[in-house]
Design an enzyme around this catalytic site. Structure first.
Site, PDB file in Angstrom:
ATOM      1  CB  ALA A  38      -3.582   3.187   8.336  1.00 16.53           C
ATOM      2  CB  SER A  39      -1.503  -0.226  12.704  1.00 13.32           C
ATOM      3  OG  SER A  39      -0.597  -0.973  11.938  1.00 13.32           O
TER       4      SER A  39
END
Length: 384
Positions: free
Chosen positions: A91-92
């Site tokens: 998850a950036s």
């Protein structure tokens, strides 16, 4: 434990205050529950390390991390069992998510293709603002695809989720007004150009072989080409189809080091490049077919440079406190000389930042440039 709604509101406020989150995306960030897209065990990049956290063992810490402005690893080594070595899904960092969506400049009514579904969080943001029917997302990993689809449905979003090769795009619903990639690559795939309408925008991380990385924002033209500038630094996981495995050292150096290598000296410490993400990026644009490895040597490092054609190599010893460094070079090219010259050109140009660099892409290759397309750099690659 602090409620996720309060944590999410605090994150939205922080992103807005920093300038990363624009007003047109704030409602989506306020509505989409990031924690619903994360697995029970995560690895958060806090303080320069991947800290493991289990929702079962420490639910308060897990929830805090879910709404912290940090990237979170959700898969290692393409999902294989054993020791963790390479992160392969994540998850950036929310700041990067917000900034890339700003670069995308998508508006209600736009049809968007996302490459790299990952957790599904970014697809949910797109679907919230643009509508489920206008969003398609492609993920290469079947397990990641299944988990993302389930998370999206739990959160109330049903964009089109496809398990497939992101390098091929998804032609079924083309042309798209916007295309966004959440995986990095060296070469923009030709399919992305043909599946994006003229005037459409492509936003993607780009990671040259030598190192460094940045986000590029391309506009597709009527002749099927695309061009645009880099906007900011970025470090993303590579598109699986463009991961590079260098040849064994023995293919370059069949005999004992230093073999037939010529000795010379340099005043440029290779660590001055290795410690500077922008310097690496600038040099990489000049030298698209060169990569490096580093080995501990005494109290310093030995840099090994190689070309992808497996014709030339070089070593440079970086020793703390020295004013000059030993160089060995072999083959038809003098790779350290080329790297030093690229660094000198960047320095002479005033150490330009990412925004002064750009990329022009055609169906057969791509060329990087400084300031204007009429000032091309060494990076010109043929599409595969």
């Amino acid at each position: 434990m602090t409620a996720p709604e309060a944590l999410r509101a605090a994150l939205v406020t922080a992103l807005t205050d920093s300038g990363a989150l624009t007003a047109d995306w704030a409602r989506a960030f306020a509505a989409v529950p990031r924690h619903e897209f994360l697995p029970a065990t995560i690895w958060a990049d806090e303080n320069g390390g991947d800290t493991e956290c289990s929702r079962t063992v420490d639910p308060e810490q897990w929830m805090r991390l879910a709404y912290s402005d940090v990237p979170i690893v959700t898969q290692w080594d393409d999902g294989s069992e054993g020791d963790r070595s390479t992160p392969t899904s994540s998850a950036s960092m929310p700041t990067m998510v917000a900034e890339m969506l700003s670069d995308l400049d998508a508006h209600p009514g736009h049809r968007v293709l996302e490459v790299g579904t990952g957790t599904g969080y970014n697809a949910a943001l797109l679907a919230h603002r643009l509508g489920d029917a206008n969003v398609s997302t492609v993920e290469v990993d079947p397990q990641v695809t299944t988990a993302a689809r389930a998370a999206l449905e739990r959160a109330g979003y049903i964009p089109e989720v496809v398990c497939g090769d992101g390098a091929l795009g998804w032609g079924v619903r083309a042309p798209y007004d916007r295309l966004i990639s959440t995986v990095s690559l060296r070469d923009i795939p030709p399919a992305w150009l043909s599946q994006t309408r003229p005037g459409g925008v492509i936003v993607s991380p780009v990671s040259p072989l030598l190192g460094g990385g940045a986000i590029v924002r391309l506009t597709v033209h009527g002749d099927g080409t695309a061009s645009g500038r880099f906007t900011r630094s970025a470090a993303f996981m590579m598109l699986r189809q463009q991961r590079y495995e260098g040849a064994p050292v023995d293919d370059y150096l069949p005999d004992e080091w230093p073999g037939d290598a010529e000795q010379s000296w340099t005043k440029l410490d290779p660590e001055a490049i290795g410690d500077d993400w922008l310097a690496q990026f600038a040099c990489a644009l000049d030298l698209p077919d060169v990569y490096y490895r580093r080995n501990l040597f005494g109290g310093g490092w030995t840099w090994w440079l190689f070309d992808t054609a497996v014709t030339s190599w070089a070593t440079v010893d970086s020793a703390p406190g020295e004013s000059q460094y030993e160089v060995r070079q072999s083959g038809p090219r003098r790779l350290w000389d080329e790297l030093e010259a690229a660094h000198d050109r960047w320095t002479a140009a005033g150490r330009p930042g990412y925004e002064r660099y750009g990329l022009t892409v055609t169906a057969t290759g791509q060329t990087a440039w400084l300031d204007e397309p009429t000032n091309p750099l060494g990076w010109s690659t043929l599409a595969t």
